[in-house]
Design a protein around this motif. Structure first.
Motif, mmCIF file in Angstrom:
data_model
loop_
_atom_site.group_PDB
_atom_site.id
_atom_site.type_symbol
_atom_site.label_atom_id
_atom_site.label_comp_id
_atom_site.label_asym_id
_atom_site.label_seq_id
_atom_site.Cartn_x
_atom_site.Cartn_y
_atom_site.Cartn_z
ATOM 1 N N PRO A 151 0.804 -1.227 0.000
ATOM 2 C CA PRO A 151 0.000 0.000 0.000
ATOM 3 C C PRO A 151 0.837 1.279 0.000
ATOM 4 O O PRO A 151 0.395 2.299 -0.524
ATOM 5 C CB PRO A 151 -0.835 -0.116 1.280
ATOM 6 C CG PRO A 151 -0.911 -1.572 1.554
ATOM 7 C CD PRO A 151 0.407 -2.127 1.099
ATOM 8 N N GLU A 152 2.036 1.246 0.585
ATOM 9 C CA GLU A 152 2.919 2.410 0.591
ATOM 10 C C GLU A 152 3.945 2.274 -0.535
ATOM 11 O O GLU A 152 4.439 1.177 -0.805
ATOM 12 C CB GLU A 152 3.625 2.553 1.941
ATOM 13 C CG GLU A 152 2.670 2.864 3.090
ATOM 14 C CD GLU A 152 3.417 3.088 4.395
ATOM 15 O OE1 GLU A 152 4.652 3.254 4.350
ATOM 16 O OE2 GLU A 152 2.766 3.097 5.454
ATOM 17 N N ASP A 153 4.298 3.392 -1.140
ATOM 18 C CA ASP A 153 5.230 3.384 -2.261
ATOM 19 C C ASP A 153 6.660 3.347 -1.735
ATOM 20 O O ASP A 153 7.343 4.359 -1.621
ATOM 21 C CB ASP A 153 5.015 4.622 -3.134
ATOM 22 C CG ASP A 153 5.812 4.545 -4.430
ATOM 23 O OD1 ASP A 153 6.294 3.445 -4.760
ATOM 24 O OD2 ASP A 153 5.941 5.588 -5.098
ATOM 25 N N PRO A 155 11.465 -6.933 -2.937
ATOM 26 C CA PRO A 155 10.014 -6.881 -2.750
ATOM 27 C C PRO A 155 9.644 -6.034 -1.543
ATOM 28 O O PRO A 155 10.415 -5.910 -0.594
ATOM 29 C CB PRO A 155 9.641 -8.346 -2.550
ATOM 30 C CG PRO A 155 10.875 -8.978 -1.978
ATOM 31 C CD PRO A 155 12.032 -8.259 -2.602
ATOM 32 N N GLY A 156 8.433 -5.462 -1.590
ATOM 33 C CA GLY A 156 7.957 -4.627 -0.497
ATOM 34 C C GLY A 156 7.269 -5.456 0.575
ATOM 35 O O GLY A 156 7.363 -6.696 0.587
ATOM 36 N N GLU A 157 6.586 -4.766 1.451
ATOM 37 C CA GLU A 157 5.865 -5.450 2.540
ATOM 38 C C GLU A 157 4.541 -5.974 1.980
ATOM 39 O O GLU A 157 3.467 -5.401 2.157
ATOM 40 C CB GLU A 157 5.659 -4.491 3.709
ATOM 41 C CG GLU A 157 6.967 -4.059 4.340
ATOM 42 C CD GLU A 157 6.774 -3.131 5.524
ATOM 43 O OE1 GLU A 157 5.614 -2.856 5.881
ATOM 44 O OE2 GLU A 157 7.785 -2.688 6.084
#
Length: 434
Positions: free
Chosen positions: A417-419, A424-426
């Motif tokens: 959801p956050e940029d 890889p992101g969360e």
């Protein structure tokens, strides 16, 4: 490809050309075969944590190199308070304080011509005489952190937007504490400045007739008859390093400010004690970094900066050569395929002239699998200017690290959801219903 980054900061490494060294900098004059080897097999450039010409203190430069904006910086006083284990409540202000010798001259208080020597017992007894003071609706107290140094704590709702009382140069007048012109919080800043000035005046009275100072006067030693202050700060809400950059981080070094910086940013911290052998100190810290399981490890040595502060360019040359020798036995491990090794400095510290720090950029080299190689074969302030990295700003460093660790996110992708800048992101996996 590299899976982890080791960032080695040789504090205060940059310098100016020195006539006595053949118009070379101490780094140019030093014999540095191992640093030169890294330059020859890696990518070089010049780095400044703000912009060329701006003289930065170490704490601000490190904060920027770790990828944080200046407006997020809490101030050195707050960082050293954290490093000393002094937990500041929201809104509390911390200021660096130092017991020192002053003389009255022409109606002014001036720092004495030399910084006085003092043993731990004397410093402890003098610090105990500095009881808390209530003024401007605030409470001001002194918390020793070692020797003549300590933290002045302001409780009750002040703001850290006021001037230093420490002129930093011997023989200069001690300054009256005043609020900044046009501060963001005018009334809290005014109250904090007034309360701190009242505390310093009370400290002067308490120290002037103290038995320790009478004994020092009897044996011809200058009394520590004043407390001077500088670099106030207040903790904010810095985003944890791991959340900002997606890397589990560790800092290996010494000193309250680096312990406090790690605490502020959520980095783990390992203490590497300073001895009279800066090369062995660095080697010990590098061995700790190599054994650590973190994806980002900051390794710091203050030795070049301390040598430069003696204003002896030859001493700085010798320290640089000792640090280079320490790299030799570890170079094989530090340049393994799993490590992105970055060697640079936080700022320049001139080993001649009156400045504490100066604004020239510092050399940087990146070494690791996949890193572009250029034609640079020497690690110094002039040679590295021809490197492929070009001019590196502090805001560039961590994105470059993520890129070379294959963790850079393609702009426009949103796997969280956050940029976030890392990949890889969360992520949240989709778990289908049964």
């Amino acid at each position: 490809m590299p899976r982890r980054c080791i960032l080695v900061i040789l504090d205060g490494l940059g310098d100016r050309s020195v006539a006595g060294l053949g118009h070379r900098t101490p780094l140019q004059a030093a014999r540095t075969p191992h640093l030169d080897h890294l330059a020859a097999e890696g990518a070089a450039g010049l780095l400044h944590a703000a912009r060329p010409g701006v003289a930065l203190p170490s704490e601000e430069a490190h904060f920027a190199l770790f990828g944080y904006r200046r407006e997020e910086f809490p101030g050195r006083g707050a960082l050293e308070a954290l490093g000393a284990g002094l937990r500041l409540a929201p809104g509390e202000v911390a200021v660096l304080g130092r017991l020192d010798h002053v003389v009255e001259q022409d109606g002014l208080l001036r720092l004495g011509p030399v910084r006085p020597r003092v043993d731990q017992e004397e410093a402890r007894a003098l610090a105990e005489a500095l009881g808390p003071v209530e003024a401007e609706g605030l409470r001001v107290s002194f918390h020793p952190t070692g020797g003549v140094h300590g933290i002045v704590r302001i409780q009750g709702g002040g703001a850290p937007f006021f001037t230093d009382s420490d002129p930093l140069a011997r023989g200069e007048p001690v300054l009256r504490v005043r609020p900044w012109a046009g501060p963001p919080e005018p009334e809290p800043a005014r109250r904090a400045a007034g309360a701190l000035q009242a505390f310093l005046e009370a400290a002067r009275k308490a120290l002037r007739g103290h038995p320790v100072n009478r004994e020092r006067a009897d044996r011809g030693a200058p009394p520590l008859n004043a407390l001077v202050t500088h670099r106030p700060g207040r903790l904010g809400r810095a985003e944890p390093f791991r959340r900002r950059w997606g890397l589990r981080g560790l800092s290996v070094g010494s000193g309250l400010v680096y312990r406090g910086l790690a605490s502020c940013l959520g980095l783990d911290f390992l203490e590497g004690p300073d001895t009279d052998d800066p090369g062995e100190d660095l080697a010990r810290r590098l061995r700790l970094a190599l054994r650590a399981g973190h994806e980002f490890v900051h390794v710091h040595t203050k030795a070049p900066d301390q040598a430069a502060h003696t204003k002896d360019p030859g001493a700085k040359v010798r320290v640089i050569e000792a640090l280079d020798r320490a790299l030799g036995p570890l170079l094989g491990e530090l340049t393994s395929s799993e490590i992105l090794l970055v060697v640079t400095s936080d700022h320049s510290t001139p080993s001649t002239g009156p400045l504490i720090h100066s604004g020239e950029p510092v050399p940087i080299v990146m070494h690791g699998e996949g890193v572009r190689r250029d034609a640079v074969t020497r690690f110094d302030e002039v040679s590295c200017a021809a490197g492929v990295l070009g001019a590196v700003a502090a805001r560039d460093l961590l994105p470059m690290v993520l890129d070379l660790l294959d963790r850079a996110k393609l702009r426009g992708l949103m796997d969280a959801p956050e940029d976030q800048p890392y990949w890889p992101g969360e992520r949240e996996p989709w778990r289908p219903e049964r």
